[in-house]
Design a protein around this motif. Structure first.
Motif, PDB file in Angstrom:
ATOM      1  N   PRO A  66      20.468  31.915  17.179  1.00 38.77           N
ATOM      2  CA  PRO A  66      20.958  31.251  18.391  1.00 38.77           C
ATOM      3  C   PRO A  66      22.469  31.065  18.321  1.00 38.77           C
ATOM      4  O   PRO A  66      23.011  30.718  17.280  1.00 38.77           O
ATOM      5  CB  PRO A  66      20.251  29.894  18.376  1.00 38.77           C
ATOM      6  N   THR A  67      23.131  31.364  19.415  1.00 37.71           N
ATOM      7  CA  THR A  67      24.577  31.171  19.474  1.00 37.71           C
ATOM      8  C   THR A  67      24.918  30.334  20.698  1.00 37.71           C
ATOM      9  O   THR A  67      24.141  30.229  21.630  1.00 37.71           O
ATOM     10  CB  THR A  67      25.323  32.520  19.579  1.00 37.71           C
ATOM     11  N   GLU A  68      26.087  29.762  20.647  1.00 35.09           N
ATOM     12  CA  GLU A  68      26.584  28.983  21.767  1.00 35.09           C
ATOM     13  C   GLU A  68      27.247  29.907  22.776  1.00 35.09           C
ATOM     14  O   GLU A  68      27.779  30.955  22.421  1.00 35.09           O
ATOM     15  CB  GLU A  68      27.606  27.950  21.283  1.00 35.09           C
ATOM     16  N   ALA A  69      27.245  29.505  24.015  1.00 33.44           N
ATOM     17  CA  ALA A  69      27.867  30.279  25.073  1.00 33.44           C
ATOM     18  C   ALA A  69      29.384  30.150  24.998  1.00 33.44           C
ATOM     19  O   ALA A  69      29.906  29.097  24.662  1.00 33.44           O
ATOM     20  CB  ALA A  69      27.375  29.792  26.426  1.00 33.44           C
ATOM     21  N   GLU A  70      30.068  31.225  25.300  1.00 32.68           N
ATOM     22  CA  GLU A  70      31.521  31.214  25.403  1.00 32.68           C
ATOM     23  C   GLU A  70      31.886  30.664  26.776  1.00 32.68           C
ATOM     24  O   GLU A  70      31.306  31.048  27.780  1.00 32.68           O
ATOM     25  CB  GLU A  70      32.051  32.644  25.262  1.00 32.68           C
ATOM     26  N   ARG A  71      32.823  29.745  26.824  1.00 33.27           N
ATOM     27  CA  ARG A  71      33.226  29.137  28.093  1.00 33.27           C
ATOM     28  C   ARG A  71      34.469  29.838  28.626  1.00 33.27           C
ATOM     29  O   ARG A  71      35.468  29.951  27.925  1.00 33.27           O
ATOM     30  CB  ARG A  71      33.535  27.645  27.909  1.00 33.27           C
ATOM     31  N   LEU A  72      34.385  30.318  29.842  1.00 30.46           N
ATOM     32  CA  LEU A  72      35.528  30.923  30.508  1.00 30.46           C
ATOM     33  C   LEU A  72      35.640  30.361  31.914  1.00 30.46           C
ATOM     34  O   LEU A  72      34.640  30.031  32.540  1.00 30.46           O
ATOM     35  CB  LEU A  72      35.359  32.444  30.653  1.00 30.46           C
ATOM     36  N   PHE A  78      35.822  36.968  35.885  1.00 36.52           N
ATOM     37  CA  PHE A  78      35.958  38.105  36.792  1.00 36.52           C
ATOM     38  C   PHE A  78      36.915  39.156  36.241  1.00 36.52           C
ATOM     39  O   PHE A  78      36.709  40.358  36.444  1.00 36.52           O
ATOM     40  CB  PHE A  78      36.394  37.640  38.181  1.00 36.52           C
ATOM     41  N   GLU A  79      37.949  38.731  35.529  1.00 41.89           N
ATOM     42  CA  GLU A  79      38.861  39.685  34.897  1.00 41.89           C
ATOM     43  C   GLU A  79      38.137  40.508  33.828  1.00 41.89           C
ATOM     44  O   GLU A  79      38.353  41.709  33.713  1.00 41.89           O
ATOM     45  CB  GLU A  79      40.062  38.965  34.283  1.00 41.89           C
ATOM     46  N   ARG A  80      37.268  39.854  33.078  1.00 46.79           N
ATOM     47  CA  ARG A  80      36.523  40.570  32.040  1.00 46.79           C
ATOM     48  C   ARG A  80      35.534  41.563  32.661  1.00 46.79           C
ATOM     49  O   ARG A  80      35.411  42.695  32.201  1.00 46.79           O
ATOM     50  CB  ARG A  80      35.797  39.599  31.121  1.00 46.79           C
ATOM     51  N   VAL A  81      34.858  41.145  33.714  1.00 52.78           N
ATOM     52  CA  VAL A  81      33.959  42.067  34.421  1.00 52.78           C
ATOM     53  C   VAL A  81      34.765  43.248  34.956  1.00 52.78           C
ATOM     54  O   VAL A  81      34.380  44.413  34.790  1.00 52.78           O
ATOM     55  CB  VAL A  81      33.205  41.360  35.570  1.00 52.78           C
ATOM     56  N   ALA A  82      35.889  42.962  35.592  1.00 59.14           N
ATOM     57  CA  ALA A  82      36.730  44.015  36.165  1.00 59.14           C
ATOM     58  C   ALA A  82      37.202  44.993  35.101  1.00 59.14           C
ATOM     59  O   ALA A  82      37.160  46.215  35.302  1.00 59.14           O
ATOM     60  CB  ALA A  82      37.930  43.393  36.887  1.00 59.14           C
ATOM     61  N   GLU A  83      37.643  44.466  33.973  1.00 60.50           N
ATOM     62  CA  GLU A  83      38.116  45.326  32.883  1.00 60.50           C
ATOM     63  C   GLU A  83      36.998  46.245  32.402  1.00 60.50           C
ATOM     64  O   GLU A  83      37.200  47.447  32.240  1.00 60.50           O
ATOM     65  CB  GLU A  83      38.626  44.459  31.733  1.00 60.50           C
ATOM     66  N   ARG A  84      35.822  45.695  32.212  1.00 55.78           N
ATOM     67  CA  ARG A  84      34.694  46.500  31.741  1.00 55.78           C
ATOM     68  C   ARG A  84      34.239  47.513  32.787  1.00 55.78           C
ATOM     69  O   ARG A  84      33.734  48.572  32.436  1.00 55.78           O
ATOM     70  CB  ARG A  84      33.530  45.585  31.359  1.00 55.78           C
ATOM     71  N   THR A  87      38.081  48.237  37.146  1.00 58.35           N
ATOM     72  CA  THR A  87      38.572  47.924  38.489  1.00 58.35           C
ATOM     73  C   THR A  87      39.477  46.702  38.436  1.00 58.35           C
ATOM     74  O   THR A  87      39.803  46.211  37.357  1.00 58.35           O
ATOM     75  CB  THR A  87      37.372  47.731  39.458  1.00 58.35           C
ATOM     76  N   ASP A  88      39.868  46.199  39.601  1.00 60.22           N
ATOM     77  CA  ASP A  88      40.725  45.011  39.655  1.00 60.22           C
ATOM     78  C   ASP A  88      39.877  43.740  39.737  1.00 60.22           C
ATOM     79  O   ASP A  88      38.674  43.796  39.962  1.00 60.22           O
ATOM     80  CB  ASP A  88      41.713  45.087  40.831  1.00 60.22           C
ATOM     81  N   ARG A  89      40.529  42.587  39.584  1.00 63.35           N
ATOM     82  CA  ARG A  89      39.812  41.311  39.543  1.00 63.35           C
ATOM     83  C   ARG A  89      39.088  40.988  40.844  1.00 63.35           C
ATOM     84  O   ARG A  89      37.971  40.475  40.834  1.00 63.35           O
ATOM     85  CB  ARG A  89      40.751  40.163  39.166  1.00 63.35           C
ATOM     86  N   ALA A  90      39.683  41.292  41.978  1.00 67.46           N
ATOM     87  CA  ALA A  90      39.031  41.000  43.263  1.00 67.46           C
ATOM     88  C   ALA A  90      37.711  41.769  43.377  1.00 67.46           C
ATOM     89  O   ALA A  90      36.678  41.203  43.754  1.00 67.46           O
ATOM     90  CB  ALA A  90      39.949  41.342  44.427  1.00 67.46           C
ATOM     91  N   LYS A  91      37.738  43.039  43.016  1.00 72.92           N
ATOM     92  CA  LYS A  91      36.505  43.818  43.065  1.00 72.92           C
ATOM     93  C   LYS A  91      35.559  43.369  41.959  1.00 72.92           C
ATOM     94  O   LYS A  91      34.344  43.340  42.148  1.00 72.92           O
ATOM     95  CB  LYS A  91      36.788  45.312  42.953  1.00 72.92           C
ATOM     96  N   GLY A  92      36.107  42.989  40.817  1.00 72.63           N
ATOM     97  CA  GLY A  92      35.279  42.462  39.731  1.00 72.63           C
ATOM     98  C   GLY A  92      34.496  41.239  40.167  1.00 72.63           C
ATOM     99  O   GLY A  92      33.326  41.075  39.813  1.00 72.63           O
ATOM    100  N   HIS A  97      29.271  38.928  41.604  1.00 72.07           N
ATOM    101  CA  HIS A  97      28.408  38.197  42.536  1.00 72.07           C
ATOM    102  C   HIS A  97      27.200  39.043  42.938  1.00 72.07           C
ATOM    103  O   HIS A  97      26.080  38.532  42.998  1.00 72.07           O
ATOM    104  CB  HIS A  97      29.201  37.741  43.770  1.00 72.07           C
ATOM    105  N   ALA A  98      27.412  40.311  43.186  1.00 75.88           N
ATOM    106  CA  ALA A  98      26.310  41.190  43.590  1.00 75.88           C
ATOM    107  C   ALA A  98      25.286  41.349  42.472  1.00 75.88           C
ATOM    108  O   ALA A  98      24.074  41.191  42.689  1.00 75.88           O
ATOM    109  CB  ALA A  98      26.854  42.560  44.000  1.00 75.88           C
ATOM    110  N   VAL A  99      25.754  41.635  41.268  1.00 70.27           N
ATOM    111  CA  VAL A  99      24.833  41.847  40.145  1.00 70.27           C
ATOM    112  C   VAL A  99      24.080  40.564  39.821  1.00 70.27           C
ATOM    113  O   VAL A  99      22.861  40.592  39.590  1.00 70.27           O
ATOM    114  CB  VAL A  99      25.584  42.371  38.903  1.00 70.27           C
ATOM    115  N   CYS A 100      24.759  39.446  39.800  1.00 67.51           N
ATOM    116  CA  CYS A 100      24.086  38.180  39.479  1.00 67.51           C
ATOM    117  C   CYS A 100      23.073  37.802  40.557  1.00 67.51           C
ATOM    118  O   CYS A 100      22.000  37.285  40.241  1.00 67.51           O
ATOM    119  CB  CYS A 100      25.102  37.070  39.265  1.00 67.51           C
TER     120      CYS A 100
END
Length: 132
Positions: A66-72, A78-84, A87-92, A97-100
């Protein structure tokens, strides 16, 4: 929900041109989400998703310990999603939102509620309890 339906819903909700982009968005978002969740919850969430999608969550929490969640903050999330996703942060933000939202539809209500409640208040809108 099957893999093709999941990816199709992400593609439609995020207004993406192709399934490849929806796959990248799903991988980027679920890996980032898994880093925000306690590992046990991420494994439980993965267990209710199609096997092809399950790996995106489980790869981010490879350990059975078990691990603790990283807080962001939302901006960092959104920047991390975009980077992965490449794309850019707005699209991220739109992708996350769509995937979740689709993930929330794919899991049962108790797990949806637990995931919503574990997220920091400023990210809870990503995982709606009332999924339709």
């Amino acid at each position: 929900m099957q893999h093709d339906e999941f990816i199709g819903r992400v593609q439609d909700r995020a207004r993406l041109a192709g399934r490849g982009e929806a796959e990248r968005a799903t991988r980027a978002t679920l890996q980032t989400l898994a880093e925000r969740l306690p590992s046990g919850l991420a494994h439980n969430l993965a267990g209710q998703l199609p096997i092809e999608i399950r790996d995106h969550l489980e790869s981010a929490v490879a350990s059975d310990e078990p691990t603790e969640a990283e807080r962001l903050e939302p901006r960092e999330f959104f920047e991390r999603v975009a980077e992965r996703a490449g794309t850019d942060r707005a699209k991220g933000s739109r992708l996350a939102h769509a995937v979740c939202a689709v993930t929330s539809q794919a899991v049962n209500r108790p797990l949806r509620e637990k995931t919503h409640d574990v997220l920091p208040e400023n990210l809870r809108d990503l995982f709606p309890v009332e999924a339709g």
